[in-house]
Design a protein around this motif. Sequence first.
Motif, PDB file in Angstrom:
ATOM      1  N   ALA A 173      -4.349  11.277  -3.013  1.00  0.00           N
ATOM      2  CA  ALA A 173      -4.214  12.386  -2.083  1.00  0.00           C
ATOM      3  C   ALA A 173      -3.888  11.901  -0.673  1.00  0.00           C
ATOM      4  CB  ALA A 173      -5.498  13.217  -2.059  1.00  0.00           C
ATOM      5  N   SER A 174      -4.359  10.705  -0.324  1.00  0.00           N
ATOM      6  CA  SER A 174      -4.096  10.188   1.012  1.00  0.00           C
ATOM      7  C   SER A 174      -3.933   8.672   0.965  1.00  0.00           C
ATOM      8  CB  SER A 174      -5.246  10.532   1.956  1.00  0.00           C
ATOM      9  OG  SER A 174      -6.400   9.793   1.610  1.00  0.00           O
ATOM     10  N   ARG A 175      -3.380   8.164   2.022  1.00  0.00           N
ATOM     11  CA  ARG A 175      -3.214   6.715   2.148  1.00  0.00           C
ATOM     12  C   ARG A 175      -4.583   6.028   2.182  1.00  0.00           C
ATOM     13  NH1 ARG A 175       0.742   3.028   4.688  1.00  0.00           N
ATOM     14  NH2 ARG A 175      -0.441   1.295   5.561  1.00  0.00           N
ATOM     15  N   THR A 176      -5.539   6.659   2.836  1.00  0.00           N
ATOM     16  CA  THR A 176      -6.893   6.112   2.930  1.00  0.00           C
ATOM     17  C   THR A 176      -7.512   5.980   1.550  1.00  0.00           C
ATOM     18  OG1 THR A 176      -7.139   7.141   5.091  1.00  0.00           O
ATOM     19  CG2 THR A 176      -9.154   6.437   3.997  1.00  0.00           C
ATOM     20  N   GLU A 177      -7.315   6.990   0.718  1.00  0.00           N
ATOM     21  CA  GLU A 177      -7.855   6.952  -0.645  1.00  0.00           C
ATOM     22  C   GLU A 177      -7.213   5.813  -1.449  1.00  0.00           C
ATOM     23  OE1 GLU A 177      -8.009   9.876  -4.502  1.00  0.00           O
ATOM     24  OE2 GLU A 177      -7.974  10.829  -2.520  1.00  0.00           O
ATOM     25  N   LEU A 183       0.825  -1.209   0.000  1.00  0.00           N
ATOM     26  CA  LEU A 183       0.000   0.000   0.000  1.00  0.00           C
ATOM     27  C   LEU A 183       0.862   1.264   0.000  1.00  0.00           C
ATOM     28  CD1 LEU A 183      -2.757   1.387   0.248  1.00  0.00           C
ATOM     29  CD2 LEU A 183      -2.588   1.071   2.711  1.00  0.00           C
ATOM     30  N   THR A 184       1.967   1.233   0.693  1.00  0.00           N
ATOM     31  CA  THR A 184       2.871   2.386   0.774  1.00  0.00           C
ATOM     32  C   THR A 184       3.352   2.805  -0.613  1.00  0.00           C
ATOM     33  OG1 THR A 184       3.609   1.574   2.916  1.00  0.00           O
ATOM     34  CG2 THR A 184       4.971   3.239   1.869  1.00  0.00           C
ATOM     35  N   ASP A 185       3.587   1.844  -1.477  1.00  0.00           N
ATOM     36  CA  ASP A 185       4.077   2.147  -2.826  1.00  0.00           C
ATOM     37  C   ASP A 185       3.003   2.773  -3.703  1.00  0.00           C
ATOM     38  OD1 ASP A 185       6.707   1.002  -2.448  1.00  0.00           O
ATOM     39  OD2 ASP A 185       5.695  -0.939  -2.441  1.00  0.00           O
ATOM     40  N   PHE A 186       1.727   2.502  -3.405  1.00  0.00           N
ATOM     41  CA  PHE A 186       0.630   3.031  -4.204  1.00  0.00           C
ATOM     42  C   PHE A 186       0.158   4.401  -3.717  1.00  0.00           C
ATOM     43  CE2 PHE A 186       0.191  -1.625  -4.598  1.00  0.00           C
ATOM     44  CZ  PHE A 186       0.334  -1.728  -5.961  1.00  0.00           C
ATOM     45  N   SER A 187       0.454   4.745  -2.487  1.00  0.00           N
ATOM     46  CA  SER A 187      -0.046   5.981  -1.881  1.00  0.00           C
ATOM     47  C   SER A 187       0.282   7.253  -2.662  1.00  0.00           C
ATOM     48  CB  SER A 187       0.443   6.093  -0.434  1.00  0.00           C
ATOM     49  OG  SER A 187      -0.107   5.045   0.327  1.00  0.00           O
TER      50      SER A 187
END
Length: 181
Positions: free
Chosen positions: A45-49, A37-41
């Motif tokens: 706009a946000s990690r949640t998105e 997930l970190t690589d896609f963030s």
Amino acid sequence: MFPTKTDKARDELQGRERTLSQRERALLLMADGRRSLTDFSPLFASRTEAEQAIQSLVLKGYLQDAQAVAAAAQAAAQPPAPALAADPIRLATSADAFDGKRSLATTRMFLFDICERMFVRRDPKFALQMRDALREARDRGAMLTIAALMLTEVEKTAGAERAESLRERIDRLLPPAETVH
């Protein structure tokens, strides 16, 4: 989660007709089972998105968890296990049995895994120190020292019960201490 493409995703990327947004297609292109997930963030706009977009693609059948796929493939390749009694204690102990070879290499890989899962996002500096120390560890004593440092941090963040379960696993992976005669 380390998402990877499904056949449906490959069809979407190869086909001329596009049903997904540009951002969703970018996610599919990047999803190789090695990125988290970190690589896609950065795409969002946000990690949640980013998390919501990945979950949406999973629900639509475009992405799947690479680790779950690997576990399922491994389970399918193994012969069926003998039926166990409905005794929960027996089930718990048999599920956690370790039949592998005790070695420093196995222990090192387990500690690297703990480091990646528990510290990389929460405390990257500590994770880097532990990875460097693991690379340099050459004997049982060094491995135990690193494990103790990591387990102290695990206890602070995840609790004593989690730290103890990891400690027990490490004890089963490490080769026995050599006795001097």
